[in-house]
Design a protein around this motif. Structure first.
Motif, PDB file in Angstrom:
ATOM      1  N   ARG A   1       0.891  -1.192   0.184  1.00  0.00           N
ATOM      2  CA  ARG A   1       0.046   0.039  -0.052  1.00  0.00           C
ATOM      3  C   ARG A   1       0.810   1.290  -0.039  1.00  0.00           C
ATOM      4  NH1 ARG A   1      -3.664  -2.423   4.345  1.00  0.00           N
ATOM      5  NH2 ARG A   1      -1.942  -1.781   5.524  1.00  0.00           N
ATOM      6  N   LEU A   2       1.873   1.315   0.979  1.00  0.00           N
ATOM      7  CA  LEU A   2       2.801   2.571   0.862  1.00  0.00           C
ATOM      8  C   LEU A   2       3.370   2.597  -0.405  1.00  0.00           C
ATOM      9  CD1 LEU A   2       4.284   2.147   4.454  1.00  0.00           C
ATOM     10  CD2 LEU A   2       2.590   3.697   3.722  1.00  0.00           C
ATOM     11  N   ALA A   3       3.727   1.541  -1.175  1.00  0.00           N
ATOM     12  CA  ALA A   3       4.524   1.693  -2.488  1.00  0.00           C
ATOM     13  C   ALA A   3       3.738   2.246  -3.511  1.00  0.00           C
ATOM     14  CB  ALA A   3       5.091   0.409  -2.827  1.00  0.00           C
ATOM     15  N   GLU A   4       2.412   2.058  -3.340  1.00  0.00           N
ATOM     16  CA  GLU A   4       1.405   2.361  -4.490  1.00  0.00           C
ATOM     17  C   GLU A   4       1.046   3.890  -4.176  1.00  0.00           C
ATOM     18  OE1 GLU A   4      -1.836  -0.228  -4.562  1.00  0.00           O
ATOM     19  OE2 GLU A   4      -0.414  -1.981  -5.132  1.00  0.00           O
ATOM     20  N   ARG A   5       1.359   4.420  -3.155  1.00  0.00           N
ATOM     21  CA  ARG A   5       0.884   5.930  -2.828  1.00  0.00           C
ATOM     22  C   ARG A   5       1.729   6.764  -3.932  1.00  0.00           C
ATOM     23  NH1 ARG A   5       2.856   7.808   2.454  1.00  0.00           N
ATOM     24  NH2 ARG A   5       2.148   9.595   1.654  1.00  0.00           N
ATOM     25  N   PRO A   6       0.796   7.923  -4.247  1.00  0.00           N
ATOM     26  CA  PRO A   6       1.493   8.914  -5.256  1.00  0.00           C
ATOM     27  C   PRO A   6       2.386   9.777  -4.573  1.00  0.00           C
ATOM     28  CG  PRO A   6      -1.005   9.622  -4.227  1.00  0.00           C
ATOM     29  CD  PRO A   6      -0.579   8.204  -3.885  1.00  0.00           C
ATOM     30  N   GLU A   7       3.233  10.390  -5.309  1.00  0.00           N
ATOM     31  CA  GLU A   7       4.514  11.119  -4.720  1.00  0.00           C
ATOM     32  C   GLU A   7       3.548  12.094  -3.736  1.00  0.00           C
ATOM     33  OE1 GLU A   7       7.756  11.286  -5.167  1.00  0.00           O
ATOM     34  OE2 GLU A   7       7.361   9.477  -6.052  1.00  0.00           O
ATOM     35  N   ARG A   8       4.173  12.507  -2.751  1.00  0.00           N
ATOM     36  CA  ARG A   8       3.819  13.279  -1.709  1.00  0.00           C
ATOM     37  C   ARG A   8       4.064  14.777  -2.126  1.00  0.00           C
ATOM     38  NH1 ARG A   8       7.168  12.093   3.750  1.00  0.00           N
ATOM     39  NH2 ARG A   8       9.020  13.157   3.379  1.00  0.00           N
ATOM     40  N   ASP A   9       3.264  15.590  -1.677  1.00  0.00           N
ATOM     41  CA  ASP A   9       3.387  17.167  -2.028  1.00  0.00           C
ATOM     42  C   ASP A   9       4.599  17.609  -0.849  1.00  0.00           C
ATOM     43  OD1 ASP A   9       3.384  19.755  -2.040  1.00  0.00           O
ATOM     44  OD2 ASP A   9       1.106  20.041  -2.030  1.00  0.00           O
ATOM     45  N   GLU A  10       5.744  17.845  -1.399  1.00  0.00           N
ATOM     46  CA  GLU A  10       6.775  17.960  -0.655  1.00  0.00           C
ATOM     47  C   GLU A  10       6.802  19.421  -0.047  1.00  0.00           C
ATOM     48  OE1 GLU A  10       9.024  16.158   0.610  1.00  0.00           O
ATOM     49  OE2 GLU A  10       8.631  14.477  -0.654  1.00  0.00           O
ATOM     50  N   GLU A  11       5.877  20.506  -0.515  1.00  0.00           N
ATOM     51  CA  GLU A  11       5.649  21.842  -0.138  1.00  0.00           C
ATOM     52  C   GLU A  11       4.886  21.768   1.075  1.00  0.00           C
ATOM     53  OE1 GLU A  11       3.925  25.789  -1.539  1.00  0.00           O
ATOM     54  OE2 GLU A  11       5.265  24.739  -2.973  1.00  0.00           O
ATOM     55  N   ALA A  12       3.770  21.006   0.991  1.00  0.00           N
ATOM     56  CA  ALA A  12       3.000  20.578   2.138  1.00  0.00           C
ATOM     57  C   ALA A  12       3.469  19.890   3.259  1.00  0.00           C
ATOM     58  CB  ALA A  12       1.655  19.749   1.693  1.00  0.00           C
TER      59      ALA A  12
END
Length: 169
Positions: free
Chosen positions: A6-17
């Motif tokens: 599940r963690l591997a499938e997560r989209p890229e996180r918003d680094e600014e947020a």
């Protein structure tokens, strides 16, 4: 599907947020009394997927100098909130959050409150329970006794809860 999948499938996180969150949480820790740079480093480690970063990674992520990283990790290591590990085959150190870190922080805080209570009890005895100052000191000592008793129960319940959620390996 396992947690890793599940963690591997997560989209890229918003680094600014994520950066805004790090600064906000670090601000909360600073208001509670933690050193500002240590709070920022701790928050950065907290949001790291591996709960570990090198000094260079911390400096880059937080846009701080190596000296600032060094001072922050020294403090966090001294208060046992993080540890140091060597990268295999490298001289580079990686700073890691301790498992159960909050539990340890509050356990140590409880030890401090116990020492304060003991000192306050001695002060109340010295001042005399029949004086205004002695009564005030005795009430403060009793408050710390109450906190200790409650904290002991809370920590035991937390340990039980974690044991139920995470069966032993």
């Amino acid at each position: 599907m396992g947690t890793d999948e599940r963690l591997a499938e997560r989209p890229e996180r918003d680094e600014e947020a994520v950066s805004r969150f790090v600064e906000r949480f670090a601000g909360e820790l600073t208001q509670a009394g933690m050193q500002r740079m240590a709070a920022r480093v701790f928050a950065a480690l907290l949001v790291s997927d591996k709960a570990a970063l090198t000094a260079a990674e911390l400096g880059e992520q937080l846009r701080i100098s190596p000296a600032a990283v060094s001072g922050a990790v020294r403090y966090l290591t001294q208060v046992n909130m993080i540890g140091r590990e060597r990268d295999p085959g490298s001289r580079r150190e990686r700073y890691v959050l301790h498992e159960g870190g909050w539990y340890e922080v509050f356990t140590r805080r409880d030890e401090v409150l116990t020492r304060w209570r003991k000192t306050l009890c001695e002060g109340a005895e010295t001042l005399g329970a029949d004086t205004a100052a002695g009564a005030r000191i005795a009430e403060t000592a009793e408050f710390f006794r109450f906190l200790h008793d409650e904290m002991t129960q809370i920590m035991a319940r937390w340990h039980q809860r974690q044991s139920a959620v995470s069966p032993p390996d």
